[in-house]
Design a protein around this motif. Structure first.
Motif, short mmCIF file in Angstrom:
data_model
loop_
_atom_site.label_atom_id
_atom_site.label_comp_id
_atom_site.label_asym_id
_atom_site.label_seq_id
_atom_site.Cartn_x
_atom_site.Cartn_y
_atom_site.Cartn_z
N ALA A 280 -20.20 -24.72 22.29
CA ALA A 280 -21.03 -23.55 21.94
C ALA A 280 -22.26 -23.48 22.84
O ALA A 280 -23.35 -23.09 22.40
CB ALA A 280 -21.44 -23.60 20.48
N ASP A 281 -22.07 -23.82 24.11
CA ASP A 281 -23.16 -23.86 25.09
C ASP A 281 -23.16 -22.58 25.92
O ASP A 281 -22.46 -22.48 26.92
CB ASP A 281 -22.98 -25.09 25.99
CG ASP A 281 -24.03 -25.20 27.08
OD1 ASP A 281 -25.05 -24.48 27.00
OD2 ASP A 281 -23.82 -25.99 28.03
N VAL A 282 -23.94 -21.60 25.48
CA VAL A 282 -23.96 -20.32 26.18
C VAL A 282 -24.53 -20.47 27.58
O VAL A 282 -23.95 -20.00 28.56
CB VAL A 282 -24.80 -19.29 25.39
CG1 VAL A 282 -24.95 -17.99 26.19
CG2 VAL A 282 -24.15 -19.00 24.04
N SER A 283 -25.65 -21.15 27.71
CA SER A 283 -26.31 -21.30 29.00
C SER A 283 -25.42 -22.01 30.01
O SER A 283 -25.27 -21.58 31.16
CB SER A 283 -27.62 -22.08 28.83
OG SER A 283 -28.25 -22.30 30.07
N GLY A 284 -24.79 -23.12 29.59
CA GLY A 284 -23.91 -23.86 30.48
C GLY A 284 -22.71 -23.06 30.90
O GLY A 284 -22.25 -23.13 32.05
N THR A 285 -22.17 -22.26 29.97
CA THR A 285 -21.00 -21.43 30.27
C THR A 285 -21.36 -20.34 31.27
O THR A 285 -20.58 -20.05 32.19
CB THR A 285 -20.45 -20.79 28.98
OG1 THR A 285 -20.15 -21.82 28.03
CG2 THR A 285 -19.20 -19.98 29.26
N ILE A 286 -22.52 -19.74 31.10
CA ILE A 286 -22.98 -18.71 32.04
C ILE A 286 -23.09 -19.31 33.45
O ILE A 286 -22.69 -18.69 34.44
CB ILE A 286 -24.34 -18.13 31.60
CG1 ILE A 286 -24.19 -17.36 30.27
CG2 ILE A 286 -24.92 -17.22 32.68
CD1 ILE A 286 -23.33 -16.15 30.34
N ASP A 287 -23.62 -20.52 33.54
CA ASP A 287 -23.76 -21.18 34.84
C ASP A 287 -22.39 -21.44 35.47
O ASP A 287 -22.23 -21.27 36.70
CB ASP A 287 -24.51 -22.51 34.69
CG ASP A 287 -25.98 -22.32 34.36
OD1 ASP A 287 -26.50 -21.21 34.61
OD2 ASP A 287 -26.61 -23.27 33.87
N MET A 288 -21.43 -21.80 34.69
CA MET A 288 -20.09 -22.08 35.21
C MET A 288 -19.44 -20.79 35.72
O MET A 288 -18.82 -20.78 36.79
CB MET A 288 -19.22 -22.72 34.13
CG MET A 288 -19.68 -24.12 33.72
SD MET A 288 -18.73 -24.80 32.33
CE MET A 288 -17.14 -25.11 33.13
N LEU A 289 -19.56 -19.72 34.98
CA LEU A 289 -18.97 -18.45 35.39
C LEU A 289 -19.66 -17.88 36.62
O LEU A 289 -19.03 -17.22 37.46
CB LEU A 289 -19.06 -17.44 34.23
CG LEU A 289 -18.20 -17.75 33.01
CD1 LEU A 289 -18.57 -16.82 31.85
CD2 LEU A 289 -16.72 -17.60 33.33
N ALA A 290 -20.95 -18.15 36.75
CA ALA A 290 -21.74 -17.61 37.86
C ALA A 290 -21.41 -18.28 39.19
O ALA A 290 -21.94 -17.89 40.23
CB ALA A 290 -23.23 -17.74 37.56
N LYS A 291 -20.52 -19.27 39.18
CA LYS A 291 -20.08 -19.89 40.44
C LYS A 291 -19.15 -18.96 41.22
O LYS A 291 -18.97 -19.14 42.43
CB LYS A 291 -19.37 -21.21 40.15
CG LYS A 291 -20.29 -22.30 39.60
CD LYS A 291 -19.52 -23.57 39.30
CE LYS A 291 -20.44 -24.65 38.72
NZ LYS A 291 -19.70 -25.90 38.40
N LEU A 292 -18.58 -17.99 40.56
CA LEU A 292 -17.71 -17.02 41.22
C LEU A 292 -18.55 -16.04 42.03
O LEU A 292 -19.69 -15.71 41.66
CB LEU A 292 -16.89 -16.25 40.18
CG LEU A 292 -15.89 -17.08 39.37
CD1 LEU A 292 -15.32 -16.25 38.21
CD2 LEU A 292 -14.75 -17.58 40.27
N LYS A 293 -17.99 -15.56 43.12
CA LYS A 293 -18.72 -14.63 43.99
C LYS A 293 -18.95 -13.30 43.28
O LYS A 293 -18.03 -12.73 42.69
CB LYS A 293 -17.93 -14.42 45.28
CG LYS A 293 -17.97 -15.60 46.23
CD LYS A 293 -17.18 -15.35 47.50
CE LYS A 293 -15.68 -15.42 47.27
NZ LYS A 293 -14.90 -15.35 48.53
N GLY A 294 -20.18 -12.81 43.36
CA GLY A 294 -20.53 -11.53 42.75
C GLY A 294 -20.81 -11.62 41.26
O GLY A 294 -21.13 -10.62 40.63
N ILE A 295 -20.71 -12.81 40.68
CA ILE A 295 -20.92 -12.98 39.25
C ILE A 295 -22.27 -13.65 39.00
O ILE A 295 -22.43 -14.84 39.22
CB ILE A 295 -19.80 -13.83 38.61
CG1 ILE A 295 -18.43 -13.23 38.93
CG2 ILE A 295 -20.01 -13.92 37.10
CD1 ILE A 295 -18.20 -11.85 38.37
N GLY A 296 -23.25 -12.87 38.58
CA GLY A 296 -24.55 -13.40 38.20
C GLY A 296 -24.63 -13.53 36.69
O GLY A 296 -23.63 -13.32 35.98
N PRO A 297 -25.79 -13.83 36.13
CA PRO A 297 -25.93 -13.98 34.68
C PRO A 297 -25.49 -12.76 33.88
O PRO A 297 -24.90 -12.90 32.80
CB PRO A 297 -27.43 -14.24 34.51
CG PRO A 297 -27.83 -14.91 35.78
CD PRO A 297 -27.03 -14.22 36.85
N ALA A 298 -25.76 -11.55 34.38
CA ALA A 298 -25.40 -10.35 33.63
C ALA A 298 -23.88 -10.19 33.53
O ALA A 298 -23.33 -9.99 32.44
CB ALA A 298 -26.02 -9.11 34.29
#
Length: 272
Positions: free
Chosen positions: A117-135
């Protein structure tokens, strides 16, 4: 301080909230019709059906084994660009991702979220993709857990974090953490979903100015028009002497201009 024309997230009632939520489809349909679509391009209304219908059915809590692929991400990004602020190079960046990398990254990130249930950590993992920022990362996560995760939409940030004022947004992890915390607090208070908070914020920030007072909010005691019995007697207007042309005066209808544009800071990066 919340804009006088908007209800506060801290005090909005259940009935007010649900009335705004019911107005969301009509609000999107109106914007979709105004924007139209180029040949081969889906309308905002059609993309909205995918975002809040098909995508939630396919990747939501009821389908824990479904894995999101690049085409799914591209459709959600297209919705994001037509639903909010358009960023001309964002789709090109997202499309440049390797399909297998997209599937593996999202699968690992969602597994991490469901385990911790780690929202912040999950956002960081997804943001590793190109063009994918926090939003955009928040959008991908919100599709997987619409009950507890809100999308980092401009309208949601303005209403929940800025008192309904269109202030500059940095689109960073700190701002999103604040937005999501406020969305969850409101959702828990009213017993609604985070995805509902997102849509109500969109209606509030996109509706014509003054619609909130006209359709939902009740007039205050000070602004209530008195009844015929309550209204004080008025004296008949005095007669005006029109005998002399030199005493006539012209009435002017000019007044101060209403409203002013709010300046927004431009982001150098297209990633959001």
């Amino acid at each position: 301080m919340v804009s006088a024309s908007l209800p506060s997230p801290d005090t909005i009632s259940d009935s007010e909230f649900r009335e705004y939520l019911e107005r969301y489809p009509a609000c999107v349909a109106e914007i979709s019709e105004a924007k139209g679509a180029k040949p081969g391009q889906q309308t905002l209304a059609r993309l909205d059906e995918y975002r809040y219908g098909t995508a939630l059915d396919t990747f939501g809590p009821a389908s824990p084994d479904a894995v999101m692929g690049l085409d799914d991400v591209k459709t959600l990004v297209e919705w994001k660009l037509r639903h909010g602020k358009f960023r001309p190079t964002l789709m090109k960046l997202v499309s440049s991702n390797d399909p297998d990398t997209v599937r593996n990254t999202i699968q690992e990130a969602i597994a991490h979220y469901r385990n911790k249930a780690d929202v912040s950590g999950t956002i960081d993992m997804l943001a590793k993709l190109k063009g994918i920022g926090p939003a955009t990362a928040s959008l991908l996560l919100a599709v997987h857990d619409p009950d507890n995760v809100a999308f980092f939409a401009d309208e949601a940030f303005y209403w929940l974090c800025c008192g309904g004022v269109k202030a500059p947004i940095k689109y960073n992890a700190k701002e999103y953490a604040d937005l999501n915390a406020r969305a969850r607090k409101l959702a828990q208070r009213l017993g609604v979903r985070a995805v509902d908070v997102e849509r109500v914020a969109f209606v509030l920030m996109r509706q014509p100015e003054g619609d909130a007072d006209k359709t939902v909010r009740k007039p205050s005691e000070e602004s209530r028009v008195p009844s015929a019995k309550e209204a004080p007697a008025q004296k008949p207007p005095a007669k005006i002497d029109t005998g002399s042309k030199q005493e006539k005066r012209k009435a002017s209808g000019d007044g101060p201009a209403a409203g002013s544009a709010v300046r927004r800071s431009k982001r150098g990066k297209q990633q959001a």
